[in-house]
Write a protein that holds these residues in place. Structure first.
Motif, short mmCIF file in Angstrom:
data_model
loop_
_atom_site.label_atom_id
_atom_site.label_comp_id
_atom_site.label_asym_id
_atom_site.label_seq_id
_atom_site.Cartn_x
_atom_site.Cartn_y
_atom_site.Cartn_z
N PHE A 125 5.68 -7.87 9.77
CA PHE A 125 6.53 -6.69 9.77
C PHE A 125 6.26 -5.89 8.51
O PHE A 125 5.65 -6.37 7.56
CB PHE A 125 8.02 -7.05 9.90
CG PHE A 125 8.57 -7.92 8.81
CD1 PHE A 125 9.24 -7.38 7.73
CD2 PHE A 125 8.44 -9.31 8.87
CE1 PHE A 125 9.76 -8.19 6.72
CE2 PHE A 125 8.96 -10.13 7.88
CZ PHE A 125 9.62 -9.56 6.80
N THR A 126 6.69 -4.62 8.52
CA THR A 126 6.45 -3.71 7.40
C THR A 126 7.77 -3.33 6.75
O THR A 126 8.74 -2.99 7.44
CB THR A 126 5.73 -2.44 7.87
OG1 THR A 126 4.50 -2.82 8.50
CG2 THR A 126 5.44 -1.50 6.72
N LEU A 127 7.81 -3.40 5.43
CA LEU A 127 8.97 -2.99 4.64
C LEU A 127 8.66 -1.67 3.96
O LEU A 127 7.54 -1.44 3.50
CB LEU A 127 9.27 -4.01 3.54
CG LEU A 127 9.75 -5.38 3.95
CD1 LEU A 127 9.81 -6.29 2.73
CD2 LEU A 127 11.11 -5.28 4.59
N LYS A 128 9.66 -0.81 3.87
CA LYS A 128 9.51 0.42 3.11
C LYS A 128 10.32 0.29 1.83
O LYS A 128 11.46 -0.18 1.85
CB LYS A 128 10.02 1.62 3.91
CG LYS A 128 9.14 1.96 5.08
CD LYS A 128 9.62 3.21 5.78
CE LYS A 128 8.69 3.53 6.93
NZ LYS A 128 9.09 4.74 7.62
N GLY A 129 9.72 0.67 0.72
CA GLY A 129 10.44 0.68 -0.55
C GLY A 129 10.45 -0.62 -1.32
O GLY A 129 11.09 -0.71 -2.37
N ALA A 130 9.77 -1.66 -0.85
CA ALA A 130 9.69 -2.90 -1.62
C ALA A 130 8.80 -2.67 -2.83
O ALA A 130 7.81 -1.94 -2.76
CB ALA A 130 9.14 -4.03 -0.76
N ARG A 131 9.15 -3.29 -3.93
CA ARG A 131 8.37 -3.13 -5.16
C ARG A 131 7.81 -4.46 -5.62
O ARG A 131 8.35 -5.51 -5.32
CB ARG A 131 9.27 -2.55 -6.26
CG ARG A 131 9.75 -1.17 -5.94
CD ARG A 131 10.54 -0.60 -7.06
NE ARG A 131 10.93 0.77 -6.72
CZ ARG A 131 12.02 1.34 -7.14
NH1 ARG A 131 12.85 0.69 -7.91
NH2 ARG A 131 12.29 2.57 -6.79
N SER A 132 6.77 -4.39 -6.40
CA SER A 132 6.17 -5.59 -6.97
C SER A 132 7.22 -6.34 -7.78
O SER A 132 7.94 -5.75 -8.58
CB SER A 132 4.99 -5.20 -7.86
OG SER A 132 4.40 -6.34 -8.40
N GLY A 133 7.32 -7.63 -7.53
CA GLY A 133 8.30 -8.47 -8.23
C GLY A 133 9.58 -8.70 -7.45
O GLY A 133 10.38 -9.57 -7.80
N SER B 169 0.87 -1.17 0.00
CA SER B 169 0.00 0.00 0.00
C SER B 169 0.91 1.23 0.00
O SER B 169 1.57 1.51 1.00
CB SER B 169 -0.90 0.00 1.23
OG SER B 169 -1.68 1.17 1.25
N GLY B 170 0.97 1.90 -1.13
CA GLY B 170 1.87 3.04 -1.25
C GLY B 170 3.32 2.58 -1.21
O GLY B 170 3.72 1.68 -1.93
N ALA B 171 4.12 3.18 -0.33
CA ALA B 171 5.54 2.83 -0.21
C ALA B 171 5.78 1.71 0.79
O ALA B 171 6.91 1.23 0.93
CB ALA B 171 6.34 4.06 0.20
N ASN B 172 4.74 1.28 1.50
CA ASN B 172 4.89 0.25 2.54
C ASN B 172 4.35 -1.10 2.08
O ASN B 172 3.31 -1.17 1.43
CB ASN B 172 4.17 0.67 3.82
CG ASN B 172 4.81 1.88 4.47
OD1 ASN B 172 6.01 2.09 4.35
ND2 ASN B 172 4.01 2.67 5.14
N THR B 173 5.05 -2.15 2.47
CA THR B 173 4.61 -3.51 2.20
C THR B 173 4.53 -4.26 3.53
O THR B 173 5.51 -4.34 4.26
CB THR B 173 5.59 -4.25 1.27
OG1 THR B 173 5.67 -3.54 0.04
CG2 THR B 173 5.14 -5.68 1.01
#
Length: 103
Positions: A73-81, A12-16
């Motif tokens: 936990f939450t990751l910042k900056g993760a992208r699809s793939g 969701s947005g920049a957070n995963t």
């Protein structure tokens, strides 16, 4: 413990948000069996998460964690793939690594 960990991601947005359900008995070493003997301790001691091969989480656990633990936990900056890998080691030396792709 042949059952793989279930890894789910939700971006969701920049957070995963990452959820990992690990299959492990997680015995504390304080319970007794029917004969009154202590059951030996058997629990996860270390959890590591890698995103595209780079460490993003390292946790040290003890016997107080429940059976089949759920880690969130939450990751910042993760992208699809992106490739996410979660590994654990228990106090008997067993290890398991499971992978998922960020959705």
């Amino acid at each position: 413990m042949a059952e793989p960990s279930r890894i789910r991601t939700q971006t969701s947005g920049a957070n995963t948000v990452v959820r990992v359900l690990m299959a492990h008995e997680m015995e504390s070493g304080q319970r007794k069996d029917a004969a009154g003997k202590l059951l030996p301790a058997w629990h996860i001691t270390e959890v590591t998460a890698l995103l595209n091969g780079k460490p993003v989480l390292r946790a040290q656990w003890g016997p107080g964690v429940s059976r089949n633990p759920l880690l969130r936990f939450t990751l910042k900056g993760a992208r699809s793939g992106d490739k996410l890998s979660v590994s654990w080691t228990d106090n008997r030396g067993a290890t398991r690594t499971d992978e998922a792709t960020v959705a």
